[in-house]
Design a protein around this motif. Structure first.
Motif, short mmCIF file in Angstrom:
data_model
loop_
_atom_site.label_atom_id
_atom_site.label_comp_id
_atom_site.label_asym_id
_atom_site.label_seq_id
_atom_site.Cartn_x
_atom_site.Cartn_y
_atom_site.Cartn_z
N MET A 1 0.83 -1.21 0.00
CA MET A 1 0.00 0.00 0.00
C MET A 1 0.86 1.25 0.00
O MET A 1 1.82 1.36 0.76
CB MET A 1 -0.90 0.02 1.25
N ILE A 2 0.51 2.17 -0.89
CA ILE A 2 1.15 3.49 -0.91
C ILE A 2 0.18 4.46 -0.25
O ILE A 2 -0.92 4.69 -0.76
CB ILE A 2 1.49 3.94 -2.34
N TYR A 3 0.57 5.03 0.87
CA TYR A 3 -0.32 5.84 1.69
C TYR A 3 -0.04 7.33 1.49
O TYR A 3 0.98 7.85 1.94
CB TYR A 3 -0.14 5.46 3.16
N LEU A 307 -12.47 8.18 -8.51
CA LEU A 307 -11.02 8.22 -8.67
C LEU A 307 -10.31 7.57 -7.48
O LEU A 307 -9.33 6.84 -7.65
CB LEU A 307 -10.56 9.68 -8.82
N ILE A 308 -10.83 7.82 -6.29
CA ILE A 308 -10.25 7.21 -5.09
C ILE A 308 -10.30 5.69 -5.18
O ILE A 308 -9.33 5.00 -4.90
CB ILE A 308 -10.99 7.69 -3.82
N ASN A 309 -11.47 5.17 -5.57
CA ASN A 309 -11.62 3.71 -5.67
C ASN A 309 -10.72 3.12 -6.74
O ASN A 309 -10.15 2.03 -6.56
CB ASN A 309 -13.08 3.35 -5.96
N ALA A 310 -10.59 3.83 -7.86
CA ALA A 310 -9.74 3.33 -8.94
C ALA A 310 -8.28 3.27 -8.50
O ALA A 310 -7.57 2.30 -8.82
CB ALA A 310 -9.89 4.24 -10.16
N ILE A 316 -3.04 2.47 -4.03
CA ILE A 316 -2.69 3.85 -3.67
C ILE A 316 -3.84 4.48 -2.89
O ILE A 316 -4.97 4.54 -3.38
CB ILE A 316 -2.37 4.69 -4.92
N ILE A 317 -3.53 4.96 -1.69
CA ILE A 317 -4.53 5.55 -0.81
C ILE A 317 -4.45 7.07 -0.88
O ILE A 317 -3.42 7.66 -0.54
CB ILE A 317 -4.34 5.09 0.65
N VAL A 318 -5.53 7.70 -1.34
CA VAL A 318 -5.65 9.16 -1.34
C VAL A 318 -7.01 9.50 -0.73
O VAL A 318 -7.75 8.62 -0.32
CB VAL A 318 -5.52 9.76 -2.76
N SER A 319 -7.34 10.79 -0.66
CA SER A 319 -8.63 11.16 -0.07
C SER A 319 -9.30 12.26 -0.88
O SER A 319 -8.68 12.91 -1.72
CB SER A 319 -8.44 11.63 1.38
N THR A 320 -10.58 12.48 -0.58
CA THR A 320 -11.29 13.63 -1.11
C THR A 320 -11.31 14.67 0.00
O THR A 320 -11.74 14.38 1.10
CB THR A 320 -12.74 13.31 -1.48
N SER A 352 -1.46 13.77 0.32
CA SER A 352 -0.73 14.41 1.41
C SER A 352 0.40 13.47 1.85
O SER A 352 0.18 12.30 2.14
CB SER A 352 -1.64 14.77 2.57
N PHE A 353 1.60 14.03 1.89
CA PHE A 353 2.80 13.23 2.11
C PHE A 353 3.20 13.18 3.59
O PHE A 353 2.89 14.08 4.36
CB PHE A 353 3.96 13.80 1.29
N GLY A 354 3.93 12.12 3.93
CA GLY A 354 4.43 11.95 5.28
C GLY A 354 5.85 11.42 5.28
O GLY A 354 6.45 11.18 4.22
N ALA A 355 6.36 11.20 6.46
CA ALA A 355 7.77 10.83 6.62
C ALA A 355 8.12 9.49 6.00
O ALA A 355 9.28 9.23 5.67
CB ALA A 355 8.13 10.81 8.11
N PHE A 356 7.13 8.62 5.83
CA PHE A 356 7.43 7.28 5.33
C PHE A 356 7.29 7.16 3.81
O PHE A 356 7.56 6.10 3.24
CB PHE A 356 6.53 6.25 6.02
N ASN A 357 6.86 8.21 3.15
CA ASN A 357 6.76 8.18 1.69
C ASN A 357 8.14 8.29 1.04
O ASN A 357 9.08 8.80 1.65
CB ASN A 357 5.85 9.30 1.18
N THR A 358 8.22 7.81 -0.20
CA THR A 358 9.50 7.79 -0.91
C THR A 358 9.34 8.30 -2.34
O THR A 358 8.22 8.39 -2.86
CB THR A 358 10.07 6.36 -0.98
#
Length: 381
Positions: A1-3, A307-310, A316-320, A352-358
């Motif tokens: 999972m890409i968060y 788009l989120i579901n696709a 890939i996890i994103v939000s509205t 929205s990015f966080g410390a664990f993203n690359t």
């Protein structure tokens, strides 16, 4: 999972979890108790408070631990306004604040307070000229968020503070939930805020932990009554493990802030360039001048949920918009305030990015997004 939903919440750092467990195991006594175990717990609490105070450039007694950003915002607005009605009953905030501010001022309006809402431009930024026009001698409270949680717009906090302090006796509150640890935010004399709100779980800390901090001693009513903990302003046994864990997360964020800023800004600019290639099929709501860790855009005539579901099907996890309103079937108040065209207003997506993203994850998003656009819109790059 890409968060990519770190503005909703973040995965805690291992060091933060370890700190929380260790304090629970070895320093579980009530910090208000006078026995040795209680004194040790209180010393840990004092140390955590002092560490946060140093980061925010204020005094130890000006930092209180809360249950999170919403509580801190509520504490600030209700505590200050009701303690200072002798100064006036006029409040200023913006159209794009978090619900914890907007719902609070609506409640105060029913009690006879007058509220003015600052508008924002197409980039989600307030006008300092409008602030100058609306500030009054009887303005008692002004609340302006530092970074918007939906589109990442950055408000001119220092300049706003100068206007507020030069033209009124109002207390200036800044919701820094989305900026602390990613952008510099601290007390900076008369030009800056009087109160800052912070949430632990937005900086890889724990849910249920937050901070309300003050530039100097101000007139504010207690938020919780009881045994007089937290300088008599927030009674109840203090959650020492949460406080110490939050202090740990805050210190990590402060130490890495320059590296974090540079990394997020690079990704932000890279993705803006990428999304721009889709032309009018994609409208980018976040600007290059916004916070690097938030990127919002919309696909023309496509609902955000689709788009989120696709993307989710591709790992890939994103939000509205914001997590607080994403389950509601209505257009975001931020999108409405920015006058986003009807073809785009229902399809806003936030990364929205966080410390664990690359960097690898950023590139993988591009690949998968192109596949989604081909599948849903028949668009090829």
């Amino acid at each position: 999972m890409i968060y990519f939903d770190n503005s909703a919440t973040t995965k805690p750092y291992k060091e933060v979890l370890d700190t929380f467990i260790q304090v629970n195991e070895h320093f579980y006594a009530n910090p208000a108790s006078i026995h040795e175990a209680g004194v040790e717990a209180n010393e840990l609490l004092d140390r955590a408070r002092s560490q946060v105070a140093q980061i925010l450039k204020t005094d130890d007694y000006s930092v209180l631990f809360t249950g999170g950003g919403t509580e801190s915002n509520n504490f600030a607005i209700f505590g200050v306004t009701k303690a200072n009605t002798h100064k006036g009953k006029h409040i200023i905030t913006t159209e794009i604040e978090h619900a914890s501010i907007l719902e609070s001022v609506k409640s105060l309006e029913k009690e006879g307070f007058e509220v003015d809402y600052l508008q924002v431009d197409e980039n989600g930024v307030i006008s300092l000229e409008e602030l100058k026009k609306k500030i009054r001698k009887d303005t008692v409270f002004v609340s302006i968020m530092h970074v918007n949680n939906e589109i990442g717009s950055i408000q001119p906090i220092q300049e706003a503070g100068k206007i507020i302090h030069e033209n009124s006796r109002a207390t200036f509150h800044v919701d820094a939930v989305q900026s602390f640890g990613k952008l510099p935010i601290f007390f900076n004399g008369e030009a800056g805020p009087d109160i800052i709100s912070i949430s632990g779980h937005k900086i890889h800390g724990l849910k249920g932990s937050g901070i309300i901090a003050f530039r100097q001693k101000i007139n504010i009513l207690p938020y919780l009554l009881g045994g007089g903990q937290e300088f008599g302003l927030r009674s109840g046994t203090v959650a020492v493990p949460q406080a110490v864990a939050l202090s740990k997360a805050a210190r990590i964020a402060a130490e890495k802030i320059e590296e974090t800023q540079a990394k997020y800004k690079k990704w932000h600019q890279d993705l803006i360039q990428f999304l721009s290639k889709f032309g009018e099929e994609v409208k980018i709501l976040s600007t290059e001048f916004g916070a690097g860790h938030i990127l919002s855009f919309s696909v023309k005539d496509l609902k955000g949920e689709i788009l989120i579901n696709a993307l989710q099907q591709r790992g890939i996890i994103v939000s509205t918009s914001s997590a607080c309103s994403s389950k509601q079937k209505k257009t975001s108040h931020v999108v409405t305030a920015m006058n986003v065209e009807k073809h785009y207003k229902d399809g806003v997506i936030r990364l929205s990015f966080g410390a664990f993203n690359t960097e690898v994850e950023i590139n993988q998003f591009k690949i998968e997004f192109m596949k989604v656009m081909k599948e849903l819109k028949g668009v090829n790059l």
